[in-house]
Design a protein around this motif. Structure first.
Motif, PDB file in Angstrom:
ATOM      1  N   PRO A  58       0.944  -1.316   0.408  1.00 59.25           N
ATOM      2  CA  PRO A  58      -0.074   0.146   0.272  1.00 59.25           C
ATOM      3  C   PRO A  58       1.148   1.452  -0.139  1.00 59.25           C
ATOM      4  O   PRO A  58       0.460   2.125  -0.523  1.00 59.25           O
ATOM      5  CB  PRO A  58      -0.900  -0.038   1.592  1.00 59.25           C
ATOM      6  CG  PRO A  58      -0.376  -1.150   1.850  1.00 59.25           C
ATOM      7  CD  PRO A  58      -0.130  -1.763   1.486  1.00 59.25           C
ATOM      8  N   ILE A  62       0.531   4.054  -2.769  1.00 55.17           N
ATOM      9  CA  ILE A  62       0.460   6.112  -2.551  1.00 55.17           C
ATOM     10  C   ILE A  62       1.638   6.945  -3.162  1.00 55.17           C
ATOM     11  O   ILE A  62       1.236   7.802  -3.061  1.00 55.17           O
ATOM     12  CB  ILE A  62      -0.199   5.733  -0.979  1.00 55.17           C
ATOM     13  CG1 ILE A  62      -1.027   7.343  -0.872  1.00 55.17           C
ATOM     14  CG2 ILE A  62       0.942   5.554  -0.010  1.00 55.17           C
ATOM     15  CD1 ILE A  62      -1.692   7.560   0.462  1.00 55.17           C
ATOM     16  N   TYR A 264      -7.907  13.111  -0.387  1.00 54.68           N
ATOM     17  CA  TYR A 264      -9.224  11.964  -0.342  1.00 54.68           C
ATOM     18  C   TYR A 264      -9.342  11.229  -1.184  1.00 54.68           C
ATOM     19  O   TYR A 264      -9.065   9.939  -0.959  1.00 54.68           O
ATOM     20  CB  TYR A 264     -10.017  12.478   0.384  1.00 54.68           C
ATOM     21  CG  TYR A 264     -11.606  11.789   0.457  1.00 54.68           C
ATOM     22  CD1 TYR A 264     -11.216  11.046   2.375  1.00 54.68           C
ATOM     23  CD2 TYR A 264     -12.608  11.037  -0.563  1.00 54.68           C
ATOM     24  CE1 TYR A 264     -12.437   9.917   2.789  1.00 54.68           C
ATOM     25  CE2 TYR A 264     -13.370  10.369   0.251  1.00 54.68           C
ATOM     26  CZ  TYR A 264     -13.387  10.003   1.091  1.00 54.68           C
ATOM     27  OH  TYR A 264     -14.761   8.601   1.382  1.00 54.68           O
ATOM     28  N   GLU A 265      -9.064  11.497  -2.670  1.00 54.17           N
ATOM     29  CA  GLU A 265      -9.123  10.700  -3.837  1.00 54.17           C
ATOM     30  C   GLU A 265      -8.467   9.882  -3.533  1.00 54.17           C
ATOM     31  O   GLU A 265      -8.256   8.426  -4.024  1.00 54.17           O
ATOM     32  CB  GLU A 265      -9.765  11.337  -4.989  1.00 54.17           C
ATOM     33  CG  GLU A 265     -10.698  11.997  -5.118  1.00 54.17           C
ATOM     34  CD  GLU A 265     -11.999  11.236  -5.303  1.00 54.17           C
ATOM     35  OE1 GLU A 265     -11.696   9.773  -6.193  1.00 54.17           O
ATOM     36  OE2 GLU A 265     -13.242  10.808  -4.629  1.00 54.17           O
ATOM     37  N   LEU A 267      -6.273   8.736  -1.632  1.00 53.39           N
ATOM     38  CA  LEU A 267      -6.167   7.494  -0.394  1.00 53.39           C
ATOM     39  C   LEU A 267      -7.219   6.404  -0.830  1.00 53.39           C
ATOM     40  O   LEU A 267      -6.467   5.290  -0.693  1.00 53.39           O
ATOM     41  CB  LEU A 267      -6.130   7.860   1.243  1.00 53.39           C
ATOM     42  CG  LEU A 267      -5.570   9.093   1.569  1.00 53.39           C
ATOM     43  CD1 LEU A 267      -6.725   9.952   2.997  1.00 53.39           C
ATOM     44  CD2 LEU A 267      -4.374   8.538   2.529  1.00 53.39           C
ATOM     45  N   VAL A 268      -8.371   6.244  -0.823  1.00 53.36           N
ATOM     46  CA  VAL A 268      -9.447   5.190  -1.650  1.00 53.36           C
ATOM     47  C   VAL A 268      -8.812   5.229  -2.761  1.00 53.36           C
ATOM     48  O   VAL A 268      -8.730   3.435  -2.787  1.00 53.36           O
ATOM     49  CB  VAL A 268     -11.063   7.308  -2.438  1.00 53.36           C
ATOM     50  CG1 VAL A 268     -11.701   5.344  -2.333  1.00 53.36           C
ATOM     51  CG2 VAL A 268     -11.471   6.824  -0.729  1.00 53.36           C
ATOM     52  N   GLU A 269      -8.284   5.729  -3.812  1.00 55.55           N
ATOM     53  CA  GLU A 269      -7.952   4.743  -5.035  1.00 55.55           C
ATOM     54  C   GLU A 269      -6.547   3.836  -4.408  1.00 55.55           C
ATOM     55  O   GLU A 269      -6.585   2.694  -5.035  1.00 55.55           O
ATOM     56  CB  GLU A 269      -6.897   5.526  -6.220  1.00 55.55           C
ATOM     57  CG  GLU A 269      -7.925   5.262  -7.600  1.00 55.55           C
ATOM     58  CD  GLU A 269      -7.532   6.369  -8.198  1.00 55.55           C
ATOM     59  OE1 GLU A 269      -6.421   6.023  -9.295  1.00 55.55           O
ATOM     60  OE2 GLU A 269      -8.159   7.600  -8.318  1.00 55.55           O
ATOM     61  N   SER A 270      -5.457   4.593  -3.863  1.00 56.32           N
ATOM     62  CA  SER A 270      -4.595   3.936  -3.230  1.00 56.32           C
ATOM     63  C   SER A 270      -5.090   2.568  -2.901  1.00 56.32           C
ATOM     64  O   SER A 270      -4.893   1.283  -2.809  1.00 56.32           O
ATOM     65  CB  SER A 270      -3.346   3.939  -3.199  1.00 56.32           C
ATOM     66  OG  SER A 270      -3.831   5.198  -1.671  1.00 56.32           O
ATOM     67  N   ALA A 271      -5.952   2.840  -1.726  1.00 53.63           N
ATOM     68  CA  ALA A 271      -6.597   1.609  -0.972  1.00 53.63           C
ATOM     69  C   ALA A 271      -7.169   0.806  -1.990  1.00 53.63           C
ATOM     70  O   ALA A 271      -7.115  -0.977  -1.470  1.00 53.63           O
ATOM     71  CB  ALA A 271      -7.929   1.963   0.109  1.00 53.63           C
ATOM     72  N   GLU A 272      -7.847   0.888  -3.072  1.00 55.83           N
ATOM     73  CA  GLU A 272      -8.562   0.175  -4.083  1.00 55.83           C
ATOM     74  C   GLU A 272      -7.746  -1.030  -4.727  1.00 55.83           C
ATOM     75  O   GLU A 272      -7.502  -1.825  -4.471  1.00 55.83           O
ATOM     76  CB  GLU A 272      -9.507   0.706  -4.772  1.00 55.83           C
ATOM     77  CG  GLU A 272     -10.312  -0.243  -5.329  1.00 55.83           C
ATOM     78  CD  GLU A 272     -11.214  -0.226  -5.770  1.00 55.83           C
ATOM     79  OE1 GLU A 272     -11.949   0.847  -5.382  1.00 55.83           O
ATOM     80  OE2 GLU A 272     -12.161  -0.880  -6.969  1.00 55.83           O
ATOM     81  N   SER A 274      -4.461  -1.734  -3.497  1.00 60.89           N
ATOM     82  CA  SER A 274      -3.700  -2.423  -2.922  1.00 60.89           C
ATOM     83  C   SER A 274      -4.116  -3.372  -2.191  1.00 60.89           C
ATOM     84  O   SER A 274      -4.228  -4.889  -2.497  1.00 60.89           O
ATOM     85  CB  SER A 274      -3.413  -1.745  -2.040  1.00 60.89           C
ATOM     86  OG  SER A 274      -2.915   0.127  -1.981  1.00 60.89           O
ATOM     87  N   SER A 275      -5.624  -2.966  -2.319  1.00 64.14           N
ATOM     88  CA  SER A 275      -6.159  -4.425  -1.382  1.00 64.14           C
ATOM     89  C   SER A 275      -6.741  -5.153  -2.707  1.00 64.14           C
ATOM     90  O   SER A 275      -6.978  -6.873  -2.167  1.00 64.14           O
ATOM     91  CB  SER A 275      -8.119  -4.117  -0.654  1.00 64.14           C
ATOM     92  OG  SER A 275      -8.684  -3.282  -1.803  1.00 64.14           O
TER      93      SER A 275
ATOM     94  N   MET B  24     -11.944   2.458   3.580  1.00 66.67           N
ATOM     95  CA  MET B  24     -10.559   2.089   3.225  1.00 66.67           C
ATOM     96  C   MET B  24      -9.658   3.818   3.468  1.00 66.67           C
ATOM     97  O   MET B  24      -8.309   3.622   3.835  1.00 66.67           O
ATOM     98  CB  MET B  24     -11.250   1.829   1.974  1.00 66.67           C
ATOM     99  CG  MET B  24     -11.522   1.269   1.254  1.00 66.67           C
ATOM    100  SD  MET B  24     -12.764   1.160   0.114  1.00 66.67           S
ATOM    101  CE  MET B  24     -11.341   1.119  -1.311  1.00 66.67           C
ATOM    102  N   MET B  28      -6.378   3.312   5.303  1.00 66.12           N
ATOM    103  CA  MET B  28      -4.781   3.710   4.391  1.00 66.12           C
ATOM    104  C   MET B  28      -4.097   5.220   5.414  1.00 66.12           C
ATOM    105  O   MET B  28      -2.801   5.049   5.147  1.00 66.12           O
ATOM    106  CB  MET B  28      -5.100   4.052   2.813  1.00 66.12           C
ATOM    107  CG  MET B  28      -4.172   4.497   2.177  1.00 66.12           C
ATOM    108  SD  MET B  28      -2.657   3.009   2.508  1.00 66.12           S
ATOM    109  CE  MET B  28      -2.745   3.146   0.746  1.00 66.12           C
TER     110      MET B  28
END
Lengths: 426, 161
Positions: A58, A62, A264-265, A267-272, A274-275, B24, B28
């Protein structure tokens, strides 16, 4: 039981079931059928992802995204144009250089291709390059990303092959990565000369020092990541997290391009992203546990070694196999599927596992822009609005050139192993 | 880029989707911040902050499972669709097979995850570095697997699959 495992896995995988699920379910069915105990299912999934080394994934994802959003790419483009100057094919060369530099920040090919495409595509089209050529060049350039450190592919390889440490792999990927980029520059330049692209330079050459000053903030990121790791001060994960906060400051304070909404975008995109990778890691551990408990891959490796192939034939057939697999699958899935089989074979022949990782990753890089299914090429073709088939006359030259570089590293292992040896990682 | 297909994709799941996105982003952000604090603390003091690795790891587990749920709704999981797309007649069946298979594995994980968590609770297992009850960590597997199961039921019922 071995066949049941592979049969279910192959059937589910080719019917379009998410790869992670296909691996998890095949493993589970075998665990249930051979009475290995169903409690291994949650235990393997949990311990499969609850591992500190995986944190690198992750954080590297990011780091790449935050620099992309901060608008670092545009300043690096100006710097690269100042270096390259005005000549035939200069924009194509700039695109490749930029992809290589960004590869030093992020660790995944499709993301890099998208970032370079967004900046370079409009100006390349304006300068009169054909759309198909442009899509092909950017896709090929983005593939150097998984070779040039930091690379998520190497983090996963090291997880599965603990004998090869992350710093050693990162160092080993450096020269082959730069070599691949140089090869692509030669091909792009040659094609541009032959077809007379960019006969009349579109824009004036940016002043060198000014552009270096602007790009300096971005160019410092790979220095922080690699320097921090080299000094032994940071682990790979910590180096990446320092780069994340550095990118955050550059975007927030220096360029003032990052709003809170953008962050915020990111964070969300990198979380997705990575997951999606970590889901494969989690469920593949069920598959891996089932197959290692049953000894599936040992049987298979023994059968392959028992065929009595000469070492060179074995090496080349492994490469051919990986090349085909690379057209259909991403690097991370390929590591999980093939490494349990390939590592015993590599150990049998005493191949250096760091070198083997680099050669394997070069194969993956090639697969990323090889029609019909290269992921990078998919991204750039969508951006350029052309079909993948139409890029073949251009992209084939790059595939051939990169395959040549790969064979060079295959037969001259020192190209990969010299740097880690000098740095004391081997 | 994907906010578009989210808007058309899941009208009913809109709230769930935005909750997932907040979770998420939070996990993160938290795991990056923890790791950064770890680096700073070690640089400026002799104090070791390494025990936070345990928290970072559980945040990563939570992020992975919530993100997996989100990716099932947005179809971002890695899959080989090459063959399926060549045979349009099977596309619907294949999509349904994908959802049902995913449902099966996460359903099993939810059920056996409960047993795993119960064992941790029953035997009073404590975590290696912080010494807190292990079930505080392991409970996320069954809880979030259940979320994924609900997600997939939603996908199946909406007839998208």
């Amino acid at each position: 039981m071995d066949w049941l495992l592979f049969g279910i896995f192959a059937f589910l995988m080719f019917s379009g079931v998410p790869l992670a699920v296909a691996m998890g379910l095949a493993g589970t069915v075998v665990v249930a059928a051979s009475g290995l105990g169903m409690m291994s299912l949650p235990t393997n999934v949990y311990t499969g992802i609850a591992k500190y080394p995986l944190m690198a994934i992750p954080v590297f994802v990011i780091a790449g995204l935050i620099f992309e959003r901060a608008g670092v790419a545009a300043t690096i483009v100006r710097f690269a144009s100042a270096v390259v100057g005005q000549r035939r094919g200069s924009l194509a060369i700039v695109a490749i250089l930029v992809a290589m530099i960004l590869g030093g920040i992020s660790g995944s090919g499709p993301a890099d291709s998208a970032a370079v495409g967004a900046v370079m595509l409009p100006s390349m089209l304006k300068a009169g390059y054909p759309r198909q050529f442009t899509a092909a060049v950017i896709a090929a350039a983005g593939s150097t990303d998984i070779l040039i450190p930091p690379s998520i592919a190497f983090v996963i390889y090291s997880l599965l092959v603990p004998q090869a440490s992350v710093p050693a792999l990162f160092a080993a990927g450096m020269i082959p990565g730069i070599l691949s980029g140089m090869t692509l520059i030669l091909v792009a330049w040659w094609l541009s000369m032959r077809h007379g692209f960019e006969a009349n330079p579109a824009e004036a050459r940016p002043p060198f020092w000014q552009s270096l000053k602007d790009a300096g903030w971005g160019l410092a990121a790979p220095v922080i990541i690699l320097g921090g790791m080299r000094s032994g001060f940071f682990t790979p994960t910590e180096a990446a997290v320092v780069a994340v906060f550095y990118g955050f400051l550059v975007g927030k304070v220096v360029y003032r391009t990052l709003g809170w909404k953008d962050i915020y975008e990111v964070l969300v995109e990198s979380a997705e992203i990575s997951s999606v990778i970590l889901t494969v890691v989690a469920l593949a551990s069920v598959f891996a546990w089932a197959s290692s408990t049953l000894g599936t891959f040992d049987h298979l490796a023994k059968a392959m070694l028992g065929a009595g192939m000469p070492e060179l034939v074995m090496l080349l057939s492994i490469q051919a196999l990986l090349l085909i697999a690379g057209m259909f699958l991403d690097a991370i899935s390929i590591y999980f599927i093939f490494l349990p089989l390939l590592v015993p074979i590599a150990m049998h022949y005493n191949w250096d596992l760091v070198w083997f990782g680099v050669v394997m990753t070069m194969n993956m890089a090639l697969g990323q822009f090889h029609p019909p299914l290269g992921v990078n090429l998919m991204v750039t073709c969508r951006m350029a609005g052309v079909s993948m088939e139409s890029t073949i006359p251009w992209v084939l030259w790059m595939v051939v050139a990169m395959a040549g570089t790969m064979l060079l590293v295959t037969f001259v292992p020192d190209l990969a192993l010299w740097l880690p040896r000098v740095l004391g990682y081997l | 880029m994907d906010s578009n297909n989210k808007k058309q994709g899941c009208q009913r799941g809109l709230s769930l989707s935005s909750v997932e996105r907040v979770l998420m982003a939070t996990s993160m952000g938290a795991l990056c911040t923890l790791t950064m604090i770890n680096v700073l603390v070690r640089y400026f003091t002799d104090f070791s902050f390494a025990f936070t690795e345990e928290i970072s790891v559980v945040l990563m587990v939570i992020m992975t499972l919530v993100g997996a749920s989100h990716a099932f709704a947005t179809r971002h999981h890695i899959a080989i669709v090459f063959f399926v797309e060549r045979f349009p007649a099977f596309r619907r069946t294949a999509a349904r097979l994908a959802a049902v298979s995913s449902l099966a594995i996460f359903g099993l994980l939810a059920v056996y995850g409960v047993f795993m968590t119960w064992d941790d609770y029953d035997f009073e297992v404590t975590s290696p570095s912080l010494g807190v009850p292990q079930w505080w960590y392991s409970i996320w597997l069954p809880v979030l697997s259940t979320l994924i199961v609900l997600r997939l039921i939603g996908v199946l019922r909406k007839g998208e699959a």
